[in-house]
Design a protein around this motif. Structure first.
Motif, PDB file in Angstrom:
ATOM      1  N   PRO A 133      -2.874   0.851 -13.209  1.00 19.29           N
ATOM      2  CA  PRO A 133      -3.016  -0.353 -12.211  1.00 19.29           C
ATOM      3  C   PRO A 133      -3.669  -1.200 -12.490  1.00 19.29           C
ATOM      4  O   PRO A 133      -4.840  -1.211 -13.092  1.00 19.29           O
ATOM      5  CB  PRO A 133      -3.351   0.488 -10.984  1.00 19.29           C
ATOM      6  N   ARG A 134      -3.593  -2.478 -12.046  1.00 17.98           N
ATOM      7  CA  ARG A 134      -4.470  -3.727 -12.283  1.00 17.98           C
ATOM      8  C   ARG A 134      -5.428  -3.473 -10.963  1.00 17.98           C
ATOM      9  O   ARG A 134      -4.989  -3.569  -9.743  1.00 17.98           O
ATOM     10  CB  ARG A 134      -3.596  -4.935 -12.177  1.00 17.98           C
ATOM     11  N   ALA A 135      -6.504  -3.740 -11.315  1.00 15.82           N
ATOM     12  CA  ALA A 135      -7.714  -3.763 -10.318  1.00 15.82           C
ATOM     13  C   ALA A 135      -7.578  -5.306  -9.528  1.00 15.82           C
ATOM     14  O   ALA A 135      -7.391  -6.255 -10.233  1.00 15.82           O
ATOM     15  CB  ALA A 135      -8.951  -3.804 -10.835  1.00 15.82           C
ATOM     16  N   LEU A 136      -7.579  -5.172  -7.990  1.00 16.81           N
ATOM     17  CA  LEU A 136      -7.414  -6.342  -7.417  1.00 16.81           C
ATOM     18  C   LEU A 136      -8.812  -7.239  -7.569  1.00 16.81           C
ATOM     19  O   LEU A 136      -9.658  -6.461  -7.318  1.00 16.81           O
ATOM     20  CB  LEU A 136      -6.811  -6.184  -6.016  1.00 16.81           C
ATOM     21  N   ASP A 137      -8.727  -8.433  -7.341  1.00 16.87           N
ATOM     22  CA  ASP A 137      -9.738  -9.204  -6.996  1.00 16.87           C
ATOM     23  C   ASP A 137      -9.881  -9.585  -5.424  1.00 16.87           C
ATOM     24  O   ASP A 137      -8.879  -9.231  -4.814  1.00 16.87           O
ATOM     25  CB  ASP A 137     -10.008 -10.683  -7.892  1.00 16.87           C
ATOM     26  N   GLU A 138     -10.892 -10.410  -4.967  1.00 18.51           N
ATOM     27  CA  GLU A 138     -10.935 -10.508  -3.638  1.00 18.51           C
ATOM     28  C   GLU A 138      -9.852 -11.054  -2.961  1.00 18.51           C
ATOM     29  O   GLU A 138      -9.372 -10.838  -2.028  1.00 18.51           O
ATOM     30  CB  GLU A 138     -12.218 -11.335  -3.458  1.00 18.51           C
ATOM     31  N   ALA A 139      -9.295 -12.125  -3.745  1.00 17.16           N
ATOM     32  CA  ALA A 139      -8.179 -12.934  -3.289  1.00 17.16           C
ATOM     33  C   ALA A 139      -6.796 -11.903  -3.259  1.00 17.16           C
ATOM     34  O   ALA A 139      -6.049 -11.919  -2.302  1.00 17.16           O
ATOM     35  CB  ALA A 139      -8.090 -13.841  -4.166  1.00 17.16           C
ATOM     36  N   GLY A 140      -6.833 -11.083  -4.200  1.00 17.47           N
ATOM     37  CA  GLY A 140      -5.703 -10.114  -4.267  1.00 17.47           C
ATOM     38  C   GLY A 140      -5.757  -9.398  -3.011  1.00 17.47           C
ATOM     39  O   GLY A 140      -4.703  -8.696  -2.610  1.00 17.47           O
ATOM     40  N   ASN A 167     -11.806   4.493  -6.227  1.00 17.36           N
ATOM     41  CA  ASN A 167     -12.526   3.094  -6.035  1.00 17.36           C
ATOM     42  C   ASN A 167     -14.045   3.096  -6.535  1.00 17.36           C
ATOM     43  O   ASN A 167     -15.011   3.676  -6.529  1.00 17.36           O
ATOM     44  CB  ASN A 167     -12.701   2.996  -4.508  1.00 17.36           C
ATOM     45  N   LYS A 168     -14.018   2.298  -7.883  1.00 14.05           N
ATOM     46  CA  LYS A 168     -15.196   2.234  -8.432  1.00 14.05           C
ATOM     47  C   LYS A 168     -15.857   0.815  -8.157  1.00 14.05           C
ATOM     48  O   LYS A 168     -16.705   0.475  -8.990  1.00 14.05           O
ATOM     49  CB  LYS A 168     -14.879   2.292 -10.084  1.00 14.05           C
ATOM     50  N   ARG A 169     -15.291   0.262  -7.093  1.00 12.23           N
ATOM     51  CA  ARG A 169     -15.920  -1.289  -7.096  1.00 12.23           C
ATOM     52  C   ARG A 169     -17.176  -1.362  -6.628  1.00 12.23           C
ATOM     53  O   ARG A 169     -17.885  -0.336  -5.809  1.00 12.23           O
ATOM     54  CB  ARG A 169     -15.005  -1.913  -5.875  1.00 12.23           C
ATOM     55  N   GLU A 170     -17.907  -2.515  -6.935  1.00 13.89           N
ATOM     56  CA  GLU A 170     -19.367  -2.789  -6.565  1.00 13.89           C
ATOM     57  C   GLU A 170     -19.356  -3.722  -5.402  1.00 13.89           C
ATOM     58  O   GLU A 170     -20.428  -4.394  -5.095  1.00 13.89           O
ATOM     59  CB  GLU A 170     -20.253  -2.825  -7.732  1.00 13.89           C
ATOM     60  N   ASP A 171     -18.212  -4.492  -4.837  1.00 14.06           N
ATOM     61  CA  ASP A 171     -18.564  -5.687  -4.159  1.00 14.06           C
ATOM     62  C   ASP A 171     -18.222  -5.031  -2.698  1.00 14.06           C
ATOM     63  O   ASP A 171     -18.395  -3.833  -2.494  1.00 14.06           O
ATOM     64  CB  ASP A 171     -17.254  -6.644  -4.423  1.00 14.06           C
ATOM     65  N   ARG A 172     -17.699  -5.825  -1.694  1.00 15.37           N
ATOM     66  CA  ARG A 172     -17.795  -5.306  -0.255  1.00 15.37           C
ATOM     67  C   ARG A 172     -16.566  -4.236   0.067  1.00 15.37           C
ATOM     68  O   ARG A 172     -16.559  -3.719   1.144  1.00 15.37           O
ATOM     69  CB  ARG A 172     -17.835  -6.562   0.696  1.00 15.37           C
ATOM     70  N   TRP A 173     -15.860  -4.044  -0.904  1.00 12.93           N
ATOM     71  CA  TRP A 173     -14.665  -3.024  -0.917  1.00 12.93           C
ATOM     72  C   TRP A 173     -15.057  -1.657  -1.610  1.00 12.93           C
ATOM     73  O   TRP A 173     -14.006  -0.864  -1.509  1.00 12.93           O
ATOM     74  CB  TRP A 173     -13.293  -3.663  -1.470  1.00 12.93           C
ATOM     75  N   GLY A 174     -16.013  -1.782  -1.963  1.00 15.46           N
ATOM     76  CA  GLY A 174     -16.429  -0.447  -2.769  1.00 15.46           C
ATOM     77  C   GLY A 174     -17.930  -0.262  -2.468  1.00 15.46           C
ATOM     78  O   GLY A 174     -18.620  -0.615  -1.850  1.00 15.46           O
ATOM     79  N   GLY A 175     -18.215   1.185  -2.897  1.00 17.24           N
ATOM     80  CA  GLY A 175     -19.815   1.619  -2.987  1.00 17.24           C
ATOM     81  C   GLY A 175     -19.785   2.461  -1.842  1.00 17.24           C
ATOM     82  O   GLY A 175     -19.179   3.460  -1.853  1.00 17.24           O
ATOM     83  N   SER A 176     -20.707   1.844  -0.978  1.00 19.19           N
ATOM     84  CA  SER A 176     -20.861   2.689   0.208  1.00 19.19           C
ATOM     85  C   SER A 176     -19.565   3.320   0.967  1.00 19.19           C
ATOM     86  O   SER A 176     -18.676   2.555   0.847  1.00 19.19           O
ATOM     87  CB  SER A 176     -22.022   1.999   1.191  1.00 19.19           C
ATOM     88  N   TYR A 177     -19.631   4.154   1.937  1.00 19.50           N
ATOM     89  CA  TYR A 177     -18.528   4.439   2.587  1.00 19.50           C
ATOM     90  C   TYR A 177     -18.010   3.356   3.604  1.00 19.50           C
ATOM     91  O   TYR A 177     -16.795   3.173   3.757  1.00 19.50           O
ATOM     92  CB  TYR A 177     -18.534   5.939   3.329  1.00 19.50           C
TER      93      TYR A 177
END
Ligand code: NAP
Ligand code: SF4
Length: 672
Positions: free
Chosen positions: A129-136, A178-188
């Motif tokens: 899969p392609r990882a989505l960016d914020e706009a995606g 989910n390996k993201r480090e932005d506001r959509w990943g990291g903490s639960y």
């Protein structure tokens, strides 16, 4: 007297009331992709007429990249709205309610355009899969909200936001994907932001008086799945975001634990949903392997949920609820959880139907018109019984002959196999349905051509005889037929070689290595497959893995073909049969020649050059070498000039199964 008081009680949702506690869960039938909206409408309307309180459609893609496969159905335009309205109008006219499932497949989409939180490929898809960016991500939310708004315009009573089974929203929840480090990943908190945001904005878009179901994965059954604390946290946040109902999802599609197959005990996961009861204020639905009104009633009476979801049982019998209301559960055609005509079809890109009810999803095409003919049917196995019931439905006068004293034919052998206990219910159903339909049974004696002379139509469904594999030494007393074994008539030793690894070879192997069927004992089944309490182990996977009971015999399963054994088994269930036998250390050997049998066992060699002569030591050898048509009566009738229709195994034995037999019997009679 009220039958099933919990199951049939209404459920008040505030702005609307569901007439009972039965949800028809989402199923991908492939009907929407036919674009034959009359056919889609009839499928759902038949179930609405049958009394189910609320139905959920198959998953509708919110956009092209979210579709389960390229071209998957969705609700993309105003023209689509008009088409879907044909369905919702027909359902409402039939007194039903229907919600549309919004399904974004994420990395499970069978497409090179698939998207996900992170570029982690799924083990069940070839496409990274392609990882989505914020706009995606924002775009995906917008598309899901738009789908919900359109669903309302199309007349649906609600939507189900698909958040389980490892699909897109579920993929954000766990660190496995989910390996993201932005506001959509990291903490639960961050990982659950997307599902919560989707529900919040869907509610905003559809207003307060519209059902919003969220299907929540309560036990992921994958490594690094959600903890129970996370499940509860998400459930509460989803409630606060505006969901009306929480539905249960069990296991990701990539999980290596069966969750709906026939060998899964009935109501195997309702204890998981029960843990959520009291944690939220909105109604909770439980699901998986609930297939009779009594099981549904018990689940609710035990406080496991507020409502039960059944999906495949509504393929087997659209009138499930009406028959339960009438106290006639005995004539509900049971879903035996075989997957053979539903999920196996879906995964082969064919329209789903049902093994026990070939009319499912063929409502507009397989129609039983009235007829006053008389019909004599020989053989009370699946083909003959299906023909008999279809004929009775047409108003024909029907007589069924069988040399056995019991109806059911080979189904009576299948029901002996551990994990196939549902076949008992299927034979019981046929017995009740045959009596209800006023079909005359002539059992316990061979039918003769003279018996059949007076009927307008004669149908021969005499089944099969075992193929003779002609192996030197096969007449020795320690060589048995699968029939001797499954009928429990023969004594079987401790070391067994099975000749033939088709469906029956696998079944016999399972029968011979298993003592008590774990399908009948939930605790044992959970241990066998390594399922734990999600409150104790993350995702419900026990760290020690599967812990099956040891095999009670040493079994070798053989075939001549050089390919992997079990390749021809069901598309969605073959892996379970293979895994179950592997857990019991059944040795699987392909590419063999059968040289001879003697007192020491089975002598084999390998390949065309008959190399590597090997003795499989065995004190019992079981022949499961397939079948041939049993045509003696058909031939005798032909010799006497009596015209007969030959169906089921008596017609073509190769790769015969109950699905083909029942379908052929039903279709033949529809056309008589
Ligand atoms: P089958 O699936 O046709 O398998 C027959 C087996 O016998 C094959 O492994 C075949 O393998 C072997 N064989 C064929 N001719 C032989 C010969 N002359 N000598 C030795 N071996 C020979 O038939 P089945 O196992 O009897 O099952 C009958 C049907 O019931 C199946 O088609 C199946 O669909 C259905 N069934 C399904 C299930 C299920 O799980 N869905 C369970 C039970 C039954 P080689 O030719 O490679 O040796
Ligand atoms: Fe149930 Fe089998 Fe029918 Fe599917 S095909 S609905 S699993 S009986």
């Amino acid at each position: 007297m009220t039958h099933y008081p919990h199951l049939l009680a209404p459920l008040d949702l505030g702005f609307t009331t569901l007439k009972n506690r039965v949800l028809m869960g989402s199923m991908h039938t492939g009907l929407e992709e036919t674009r034959d909206w009359n056919r889609v409408a009839e499928f759902y309307a038949a179930r609405a007429r049958g009394g189910v309180a609320l139905m959920v459609t198959g998953g509708m893609a919110p956009n092209a990249e979210g579709g389960v496969f390229p071209g998957a159905a969705g609700l993309f335009s105003d023209r689509d709205i008009a088409n879907h309205k044909i369905v919702t109008d027909r359902v409402h006219d039939a007194g039903g309610k229907i919600a549309m499932q919004i399904l974004h497949a994420g990395r499970y989409a069978y497409s090179k355009d698939c998207v996900a939180p992170s570029p982690v490929k799924s083990p069940i898809s070839p496409f990274p899969p392609r990882a989505l960016d914020e706009a995606g991500i924002e775009q995906q939310i917008t598309d899901m909200v738009t789908a919900a708004r359109r669903a309302r315009e199309a007349g649906y009573d609600g939507v189900e936001v698909m958040g389980s089974e490892g699909y897109f929203l579920n993929q954000f929840l766990v660190t496995h994907t989910n390996k993201r480090e932005d506001r959509w990943g990291g903490s639960y908190e961050n990982r659950m932001r997307l599902p919560v945001e989707v529900v919040r904005r869907v509610r905003e878009a559809v207003g307060p008086d519209f059902i919003v179901i969220y299907r929540l994965s309560m036990i992921d059954l994958i490594p690094d799945g959600s903890t129970w604390e996370e499940v509860v946290q998400l459930a509460r946040a989803i409630e606060a975001a505006g969901a009306t109902i929480l539905n249960t999802g069990i296991g990701w599609h990539e999980a290596r634990i069966p969750t709906i197959a026939t060998s899964v005990p009935r109501r195997a996961f309702t204890w998981v949903t029960k843990k959520l009861m009291g944690e939220v204020g909105i109604p909770v639905i439980t699901s998986n392997r609930i297939n009779t009104p009594q099981v549904g009633e018990d689940v609710l009476a035990d406080g496991c949920a507020d409502m039960v979801s059944m999906a495949r049982p509504f393929l087997a019998d659209p009138d499930f609820v009406a028959k339960a209301q009438a106290g006639r559960a005995d004539v509900i055609a049971p879903c035996i959880a075989c997957n053979q005509a539903c999920l196996d079809h879906t995964f082969s890109m064919k329209i789903a139907s049902c093994l026990v009810n070939p009319k499912a999803a063929h409502e507009t095409e397989l129609v039983m018109t009235p007829s006053s003919k008389s019909v004599g049917i020989v053989g009370a196995g699946p083909a003959g019984l299906a023909a008999a019931l279809a004929a009775a439905e047409r108003g024909m006068s029907v007589t069924v002959f069988d040399r056995e004293k019991e109806i059911g034919g080979q189904l009576n052998m299948a029901k002996q196999v551990p994990g196939k206990e549902e076949f008992w219910g299927l034979v019981d159903y046929y017995r009740a349905a045959v009596a209800e339909a006023g079909i005359t049974l002539e059992l316990g004696a061979e039918a003769t051509p003279d018996d059949l002379a007076g009927f307008d139509e004669v149908i021969i469904a005499t089944g099969v005889i075992p193929r003779d594999p002609q192996i030197d030494g096969q007449d020795m007393p320690h060589v048995l037929s699968y029939i001797d074994v499954l009928r429990g008539k023969a004594k079987v030793g401790q070391k067994v070689a099975i000749i033939g690894a088709g469906g029956i070879g696998f079944d016999v192997a399972d029968y011979l290595v298993t003592d008590d069927s774990p399908t009948e004992d939930l605790a044992e089944w959970l241990e066998e497959w390594g399922v734990g309490d999600p409150e104790e182990v993350r995702g419900g996977l026990r760290p020690e893995g599967p812990q099956p009971d040891p095999a009670i015999r040493q079994v070798t399963l053989l075939q001549r073909k050089a390919q992997k054994l079990g390749k021809g088994l069901g598309k969605t269930t073959g892996w379970i049969h293979r895994a179950a036998l592997k857990m019991k250390n059944v040795e699987m050997v392909g590419g063999v020649n059968y040289e001879r049998i003697d007192g020491a066992g089975l002598h084999i060699s390998f390949g065309e050059a008959r190399e590597n002569p090997t003795l499989i030591e065995a004190d019992t050898i079981v022949l499961c070498a397939g079948q041939l048509p049993q045509r003696s009566l058909a031939d005798a009738l032909e010799a006497k000039g009596i015209k007969a229709h030959v169906i089921g195994g008596a017609d073509v034995a190769a790769e015969l199964d109950a699905k083909r037999a029942i379908d052929q019997g039903t279709r033949l009679v529809a056309g008589l």
